[in-house]
Design a protein around this motif. Structure first.
Motif, PDB file in Angstrom:
ATOM      1  N   LYS A  62       0.792  -1.156  -0.002  1.00 26.38           N
ATOM      2  CA  LYS A  62       0.056  -0.012   0.174  1.00 26.38           C
ATOM      3  C   LYS A  62       0.969   1.241  -0.082  1.00 26.38           C
ATOM      4  O   LYS A  62       1.954   1.415   0.592  1.00 26.38           O
ATOM      5  N   MET A  63       0.643   2.084  -0.754  1.00 24.34           N
ATOM      6  CA  MET A  63       1.238   3.376  -0.739  1.00 24.34           C
ATOM      7  C   MET A  63       0.311   4.374   0.315  1.00 24.34           C
ATOM      8  O   MET A  63      -0.861   4.313   0.306  1.00 24.34           O
ATOM      9  N   GLY A  64       1.157   5.189   0.802  1.00 25.85           N
ATOM     10  CA  GLY A  64       0.409   6.249   1.965  1.00 25.85           C
ATOM     11  C   GLY A  64       0.888   7.487   1.613  1.00 25.85           C
ATOM     12  O   GLY A  64       2.078   7.928   1.025  1.00 25.85           O
ATOM     13  N   MET A  74      -2.427  14.172   8.120  1.00 27.53           N
ATOM     14  CA  MET A  74      -1.534  13.973   8.925  1.00 27.53           C
ATOM     15  C   MET A  74      -0.625  14.613   9.423  1.00 27.53           C
ATOM     16  O   MET A  74       0.307  14.218  10.267  1.00 27.53           O
ATOM     17  N   GLU A 139      -9.761   1.325   2.157  1.00 28.57           N
ATOM     18  CA  GLU A 139      -8.636   0.840   3.345  1.00 28.57           C
ATOM     19  C   GLU A 139      -9.101   1.314   4.584  1.00 28.57           C
ATOM     20  O   GLU A 139      -9.400   2.402   4.866  1.00 28.57           O
ATOM     21  N   LEU A 141      -7.636   1.887   8.250  1.00 29.27           N
ATOM     22  CA  LEU A 141      -6.289   2.281   8.939  1.00 29.27           C
ATOM     23  C   LEU A 141      -6.755   2.302  10.402  1.00 29.27           C
ATOM     24  O   LEU A 141      -7.666   2.333  10.849  1.00 29.27           O
ATOM     25  N   PHE A 151       2.404  11.784  15.350  1.00 23.32           N
ATOM     26  CA  PHE A 151       3.651  10.692  15.038  1.00 23.32           C
ATOM     27  C   PHE A 151       4.343  11.171  14.025  1.00 23.32           C
ATOM     28  O   PHE A 151       4.137  12.067  13.208  1.00 23.32           O
ATOM     29  N   ALA A 234      -5.070   7.168  -0.395  1.00 22.46           N
ATOM     30  CA  ALA A 234      -6.245   7.642  -0.087  1.00 22.46           C
ATOM     31  C   ALA A 234      -6.180   8.931  -1.058  1.00 22.46           C
ATOM     32  O   ALA A 234      -5.428   9.678  -1.006  1.00 22.46           O
TER      33      ALA A 234
HETATM   34  C1  OOG Z   1      -0.794   6.853   7.321  1.00 20.11           C
HETATM   35  C2  OOG Z   1      -1.237   5.817   6.096  1.00 20.11           C
HETATM   36  C3  OOG Z   1      -1.744   6.661   4.935  1.00 20.11           C
HETATM   37  C4  OOG Z   1      -2.707   6.675   2.711  1.00 20.11           C
HETATM   38  O1  OOG Z   1      -3.623   6.006   1.996  1.00 20.11           O
HETATM   39  O2  OOG Z   1      -2.651   7.989   2.682  1.00 20.11           O
HETATM   40  C5  OOG Z   1      -2.434   5.940   3.845  1.00 20.11           C
HETATM   41  C6  OOG Z   1      -1.694   7.165   8.083  1.00 20.11           C
HETATM   42  O3  OOG Z   1      -2.664   8.030   7.754  1.00 20.11           O
HETATM   43  O4  OOG Z   1      -1.810   6.919   9.318  1.00 20.11           O
HETATM   44  O5  OOG Z   1      -2.574   4.702   3.829  1.00 20.11           O
END
Ligand code: OOG
Ligand code: MG
Length: 267
Positions: A62-64, A74, A139, A141, A151, A234
């Protein structure tokens, strides 16, 4: 000071226990302020080893943080990746019980399946050629860190990028006619749009997430295995999950992905 292998394994063990117990822990950088991104990926690798020892199978990546919306939500600003296992997949239209989660959220994504192994850096055209299908994806989370906030990038990478579960809509094999950067994406909760956006919110074009993933993998000396599913990240901020929610992702030209959220006691 760089972390020893024992420290890497210990931190991975703490995060793994937090997943298994559904309990939040202090972010790692409060005790290890110098934790590097490279060390964080090694903690992630060790955490995945724990899962594989429990007979989970890797199914993709998965890319985030590939959209501005997520980076702002975030307060973190570079794309990162995490690993998906078969245990994390929920069938389309299935249920997710909140028990065992800490503070779960859901977000709308697009996913690709790669037909062949991809090694090294690739162009967007090569990335598209490597794909055998595209689908809508949700997704879930669930950060293991206190309050799902404050964080840093190494923290979230060590925590396998907050991954918990994912749902894939029916995979579409003939997608060459789709303008992947111009698809409307509507995340609905109980039939009401919660977020609407265009797919170019994801990396300008979601296929670019695959390009970026290959770049990061290459910098770590890794490749993308044949048959992997890749979540592109996302398109909008994530929405906190509550019992009773019916969540649906509608994307132009792709079958929908959906999921219902329950409390196990009432399920
Ligand atoms: C990090 C994971 C981010 C996305 O799709 O951008 C992510 C987080 O939001 O805690 O999965
Ligand atoms: Mg995501």
């Amino acid at each position: 000071m760089p972390l020893s292998h024992e420290q890497i394994t210990e931190l991975a063990g703490m995060l793994d226990l937090a997943v298994l117990q559904g309990k939040e822990i202090e972010r790692l950088t409060s005790n290890y302020p110098e934790l590097s991104l490279e060390e964080a990926y090694r903690i992630q690798d060790e955490g995945i080893c724990f899962r594989l020892k429990r007979r989970e199978l890797p199914v993709g990546l998965k890319m985030g943080l590939t959209s501005q919306a997520k980076r702002e939500q975030m307060g973190l600003h570079s794309p990162i990746y995490g690993v998906l296992t078969n245990h994390m997949q929920i069938q389309n239209g299935g249920r997710f019980a909140l028990e065992g989660s800490i503070h779960p959220k859901i977000e709308p994504e697009i996913a690709f399946r790669v037909a062949r192994e991809v090694r090294g850096r690739i162009s967007a055209e090569e990335a598209l050629e490597a794909c055998s299908s595209v689908c809508a994806a949700l997704e879930i989370l669930d950060s293991r860190f206190v309050g799902f906030r404050y964080f840093s990038l190494p923290d979230v990478v060590a925590d396998n990028c907050s991954s918990s579960r994912f749902v894939l809509g029916e995979e579409v094999r003939s997608f060459r006619h789709l303008e992947l950067d111009r698809l409307e994406m509507v995340l609905e909760v109980n039939g009401v749009p919660a977020h609407t956006t265009l797919s170019n919110a994801i990396s300008g074009n979601p296929i670019q997430s695959l390009v970026q993933l290959c770049e990061i993998l290459d910098s770590r000396g890794l490749s993308l295995p044949a048959g992997s599913i890749v979540l592109a990240g996302a398109a909008t901020p994530a929405v906190a999950l509550e019992s009773g929610m019916n969540v649906r992702l509608r994307i132009t030209g792709l079958p929908e992905a959906k999921l219902s959220i329950q409390s196990a006691q009432y399920g």
